[in-house]
Design a protein around this motif. Structure first.
Motif, short mmCIF file in Angstrom:
data_model
loop_
_atom_site.label_atom_id
_atom_site.label_comp_id
_atom_site.label_asym_id
_atom_site.label_seq_id
_atom_site.Cartn_x
_atom_site.Cartn_y
_atom_site.Cartn_z
N ARG A 61 -0.95 -2.27 -9.69
CA ARG A 61 -1.42 -3.61 -9.31
C ARG A 61 -0.91 -4.67 -10.29
O ARG A 61 -0.49 -5.74 -9.89
N MET A 62 -0.98 -4.37 -11.59
CA MET A 62 -0.51 -5.31 -12.60
C MET A 62 1.00 -5.56 -12.43
O MET A 62 1.47 -6.69 -12.51
N LEU A 63 1.74 -4.48 -12.16
CA LEU A 63 3.18 -4.59 -11.96
C LEU A 63 3.50 -5.48 -10.75
O LEU A 63 4.34 -6.38 -10.82
N PHE A 64 2.79 -5.28 -9.65
CA PHE A 64 3.03 -6.07 -8.46
C PHE A 64 2.57 -7.51 -8.64
O PHE A 64 3.20 -8.43 -8.11
N ASP A 65 1.49 -7.72 -9.37
CA ASP A 65 1.06 -9.10 -9.64
C ASP A 65 2.12 -9.85 -10.44
O ASP A 65 2.42 -11.01 -10.15
N GLU A 107 0.83 -1.21 0.00
CA GLU A 107 0.00 0.00 0.00
C GLU A 107 0.86 1.26 0.00
O GLU A 107 0.57 2.22 -0.72
N ILE A 108 1.94 1.27 0.79
CA ILE A 108 2.83 2.44 0.83
C ILE A 108 3.49 2.64 -0.52
O ILE A 108 3.58 3.76 -1.03
N THR A 109 3.94 1.55 -1.13
CA THR A 109 4.61 1.64 -2.43
C THR A 109 3.65 2.11 -3.51
O THR A 109 4.02 2.93 -4.36
N ILE A 110 2.41 1.64 -3.47
CA ILE A 110 1.42 2.07 -4.47
C ILE A 110 1.16 3.57 -4.33
O ILE A 110 1.03 4.28 -5.34
#
Length: 119
Positions: free
Chosen positions: A31-35, A17-20
């Motif tokens: 979200r796509m990048l983290f997935d 959440e902090i990174t987003i």
């Protein structure tokens, strides 16, 4: 690497959440990048375990064929050193090979002395 992975697993939700919030991308792209990152990390972990297990099994089989005592233990040590970064599972057979070479040299020396006695 293992330390970083520990903190990602332990506080992954908060860290995500902090990174987003800090990244300048849109939420959907983030979200796509983290997935994709998660898929890559899981795949890397699985392949590391698979390769480490394979190295350990082949090492244990080789030790068993050669007649080393405790081949399963040595195979397990090879698995652990293959999984740990910079573990260098290739170092495990080093002392065993040196011991076998010493035994072979001793046998050759004994054979040479036996042949010398026959002459």
């Amino acid at each position: 690497m293992l330390r970083i992975l520990f903190f990602f697993i332990r506080g992954g939700g908060k860290l995500l959440e902090i990174t987003i919030r800090l990244l300048p991308l849109g939420n959907q792209q983030e979200r796509m990048l983290f997935d994709r990152f998660i898929i890559t990390a899981k795949s890397t972990r699985k392949v590391t375990l698979l390769i480490g297990g394979l190295q350990g099994m082949l090492g244990a089989l080789a030790f068993w064929i050669v007649g080393i005592e405790g081949p399963m233990l040595w195979g397990l040590i090879m698995v652990v050193t293959a999984i740990v970064p910079f573990g260098f599972s290739g170092f495990v057979p080093g002392p065993i090979i040196a011991s076998l070479m010493q035994s072979v040299c001793h046998m050759c020396e004994q054979l040479y002395q036996d042949l010398d006695v026959l002459e």
